[in-house]
Design a protein around this motif. Structure first.
Motif, PDB file in Angstrom:
ATOM      1  N   MET A 123       0.804  -0.962   0.351  1.00 39.96           N
ATOM      2  CA  MET A 123      -0.192  -0.034   0.427  1.00 39.96           C
ATOM      3  C   MET A 123       0.335   1.421  -0.372  1.00 39.96           C
ATOM      4  N   ASP A 124       1.785   1.028  -0.490  1.00 44.35           N
ATOM      5  CA  ASP A 124       3.485   1.639  -0.299  1.00 44.35           C
ATOM      6  C   ASP A 124       2.825   3.583  -0.869  1.00 44.35           C
ATOM      7  N   LEU A 125       2.339   3.235  -2.366  1.00 46.53           N
ATOM      8  CA  LEU A 125       1.735   4.109  -3.319  1.00 46.53           C
ATOM      9  C   LEU A 125       0.390   5.305  -2.711  1.00 46.53           C
ATOM     10  N   HIS A 126      -0.252   4.673  -2.069  1.00 41.95           N
ATOM     11  CA  HIS A 126      -1.549   4.879  -1.419  1.00 41.95           C
ATOM     12  C   HIS A 126      -0.692   5.630  -0.242  1.00 41.95           C
ATOM     13  N   PRO A 161       1.727   2.610 -12.485  1.00 46.80           N
ATOM     14  CA  PRO A 161       0.360   3.328 -12.418  1.00 46.80           C
ATOM     15  C   PRO A 161      -0.319   2.305 -11.625  1.00 46.80           C
ATOM     16  N   SER A 162      -0.518   2.731 -10.290  1.00 46.68           N
ATOM     17  CA  SER A 162      -0.994   1.547  -8.856  1.00 46.68           C
ATOM     18  C   SER A 162      -2.977   2.188  -9.617  1.00 46.68           C
ATOM     19  N   VAL A 163      -3.950   0.878  -9.813  1.00 48.29           N
ATOM     20  CA  VAL A 163      -5.413   1.599  -9.832  1.00 48.29           C
ATOM     21  C   VAL A 163      -5.239   2.084  -8.264  1.00 48.29           C
ATOM     22  N   GLY A 164      -5.728   1.296  -8.100  1.00 51.85           N
ATOM     23  CA  GLY A 164      -6.338   1.414  -6.691  1.00 51.85           C
ATOM     24  C   GLY A 164      -5.440   2.618  -5.879  1.00 51.85           C
ATOM     25  N   ALA A 165      -4.186   3.265  -5.825  1.00 50.27           N
ATOM     26  CA  ALA A 165      -3.852   4.006  -5.531  1.00 50.27           C
ATOM     27  C   ALA A 165      -4.265   5.417  -5.928  1.00 50.27           C
ATOM     28  N   THR A 303      -3.844  -7.524 -16.823  1.00 55.29           N
ATOM     29  CA  THR A 303      -3.195  -8.556 -16.482  1.00 55.29           C
ATOM     30  C   THR A 303      -4.593  -9.671 -16.014  1.00 55.29           C
ATOM     31  N   ASP A 304      -5.660  -9.227 -16.022  1.00 59.47           N
ATOM     32  CA  ASP A 304      -6.657  -9.990 -15.392  1.00 59.47           C
ATOM     33  C   ASP A 304      -6.775 -10.686 -16.606  1.00 59.47           C
ATOM     34  N   MET A 305      -6.635 -10.867 -17.622  1.00 60.10           N
ATOM     35  CA  MET A 305      -6.894 -11.455 -18.936  1.00 60.10           C
ATOM     36  C   MET A 305      -5.776 -11.984 -19.284  1.00 60.10           C
ATOM     37  N   THR A 325       4.174  -8.847 -15.845  1.00 61.23           N
ATOM     38  CA  THR A 325       4.812  -7.681 -15.610  1.00 61.23           C
ATOM     39  C   THR A 325       4.285  -7.204 -14.469  1.00 61.23           C
ATOM     40  N   VAL A 326       3.049  -7.039 -14.490  1.00 58.42           N
ATOM     41  CA  VAL A 326       2.506  -6.543 -13.419  1.00 58.42           C
ATOM     42  C   VAL A 326       1.704  -7.708 -11.566  1.00 58.42           C
ATOM     43  N   PHE A 327       1.742  -8.294 -11.836  1.00 56.73           N
ATOM     44  CA  PHE A 327       2.150  -9.402 -10.336  1.00 56.73           C
ATOM     45  C   PHE A 327       3.170  -9.922 -10.202  1.00 56.73           C
TER      46      PHE A 327
END
Ligand code: EPZ
Length: 416
Positions: A123-126, A161-165, A303-305, A325-327
């Motif tokens: 959660m560092d970016l958040h 470019p974090s989605v949640g952050a 990545t979700d696909m 490359t994402v997770f």
């Protein structure tokens, strides 16, 4: 634990309606906390993750009522800014309430969501974003606690470019004094949907989808009625179902611009995709060609696909390579696909898939949501019966998946 049984070999044919987006609904539900007026959300999928988020909002004191695919969320009764760890452990996305609570009350105390099967999910970016907005953030006893004497607009550059952050910072900044600019922001369609929802509430946000977002803070945010966008990952999953079963499926309730990277890659495999009465028709006629793909933040391949594409490429005529490359740990489905006869080798973040003429049914386990979806897709083509354990992972993100597939001709049953 629930299990799914699939008897493979049927071509899927017919029309399927795509549900509302899980990954758009979750941040928008959190954003309802920013207003003391009720919000009405339409096209909300009836899936486990949404039910968990309903519980999260109720724990904070909000009123939440569901009427079919409509949710009515009343933030006027919110009386807490603290979320216990049992809910945040249940679903990482619970942490999305943090930005909204900080925006509304200037403070929030949320347990660390913890990692999951696909990665450590920090959660560092958040936290960096909250700090820049003027919060003191303490991390102790498994909790993140943010406190501020008032939020001030600022410039934030995200390392990734974090989605949640991006979503959490947008929601907090919507009520800050002054202007906030987020650079290297996530560009996913769900971020654009969140901007549109917040602006409908009275926020002043622009630039989502382009990488740099400008948020001019406002004092109050009102209640709105809003339709969430269709789920592009559910749509992509059904497109792969057409390809893997050599089927012919028409998808309704899709936004093809959101599907561009998926459409492009599927066409490379030889799957035919064409516009059809406002939706998309997907034909899996020809033998599948091998392709190379790398997962990237939007507009790259999602990545979700990735697990779903791996199932498809397990049956291609040749060797494919997938780079995740994402997770850092999103190949949990590989062992399970191997049980079905897939020939896949892992080299760090790369998977080498040697296509086979067929797969065979087996007893397999879903390890996470999209891995489970990949196993269902492989089972639809495999010879014989496949039993998929831990099917609850699948129900987190796919609404009524058995019936939707049954209506297309699949032999699929829930075996509790
Ligand atoms: C969202 O998760 C989605 N979830 C995920 O979908 C999706 O896979 C992911 O974005 C990437 O597109 C929802 O929207 C509810 P991230 P999120 O922050 O926001 C690292 C599904 O199957 N990172 O963009 O948690 C992180 O470790 C789910 O529907 C940091 O290093 O994803 C990861 O490697 C799975 N520090 C990468 O960024 C941070 O502070 C992407 O994470 C935050 C993230």
């Amino acid at each position: 634990m629930s299990r799914i049984m699939v008897r493979g070999g049927n071509r899927l044919e017919g029309t399927v309606e795509v549900s509302g987006s899980k990954n758009s609904t979750l941040p928008i539900m959190a954003a309802c906390l920013l207003s003391s007026k009720p919000c009405v959300l339409n096209r909300v999928p009836d899936i486990e993750d949404i039910r968990v988020m309903e519980g999260v909002l109720r724990e904070l004191g909000a009123g939440v009522e569901r009427y079919g695919d409509t949710l009515v969320i009343d933030g006027s009764s919110v009386d807490s800014w603290e979320l216990s760890d049992d809910l945040t452990r249940k679903m990482r996305a619970s942490n999305l309430v943090m930005g909204a609570l900080i925006g509304r009350f200037g403070c929030a105390r949320v347990a660390y969501p913890g990692g999951c099967a696909i990665g450590s999910r920090p959660m560092d970016l958040h936290i960096k974003g909250f700090h820049k907005l003027g919060c003191e953030v303490y991390e102790a006893h498994g909790y993140m606690e943010a406190k501020s004497q008032g939020l001030n607009g600022c410039e934030i550059l995200l390392d990734f470019p974090s989605v949640g952050a991006t979503e959490n910072i947008m929601m907090a900044a919507a009520r800050a004094k002054g202007v906030t600019v987020i650079r290297n922001a996530a560009r996913e369609p769900e971020i654009v949907d969140l901007q549109n929802f917040l602006n409908r509430m009275g926020a002043r946000i622009r630039g989502t989808g382009l990488g740099t977002i400008r948020i001019e803070g406002v004092g109050e945010l009102g209640g709105v009625t809003y339709d969430v966008i269709p789920d592009r990952i559910e749509a992509g999953t059904f497109m792969v179902a057409a390809g893997i079963t050599r089927g012919d499926i028409v998808l309704e309730n899709v936004v093809s611009e959101h599907l561009e990277p998926i459409i492009a890659k599927l066409k490379e495999t030889g799957v035919e995709i064409m516009k059809c009465n406002g939706g998309l028709r997907v034909l899996g006629k020809r033998p599948l060609r091998p392709v190379d793909l790398k997962t990237l933040p939007f507009p790259g391949f999602p990545t979700d696909m990735q697990p779903q594409m791996m199932a498809l490429l397990s049956l291609a005529q040749g060797t494919s390579m997938i780079v995740e490359t994402v997770f850092e740990n999103r190949f949990m489905h590989v062992d399970e696909l191997r049980r079905m006869g897939a020939d896949i080798a892992i080299e760090g973040r790369a998977a080498i898939i040697k296509g086979k003429p067929h797969l065979t049914g087996a007893v397999v386990e879903a390890t996470d949501l999209r891995a489970g979806a990949a196993l269902v897709l492989a089972a639809l083509r495999a010879e014989g019966e496949t039993f998929i354990g831990n099917a609850h992972h699948i129900y987190r993100g796919y609404e009524d998946i058995e019936n939707k597939l049954k209506q297309l001709g699949a032999e699929i049953f829930r075996v509790d």
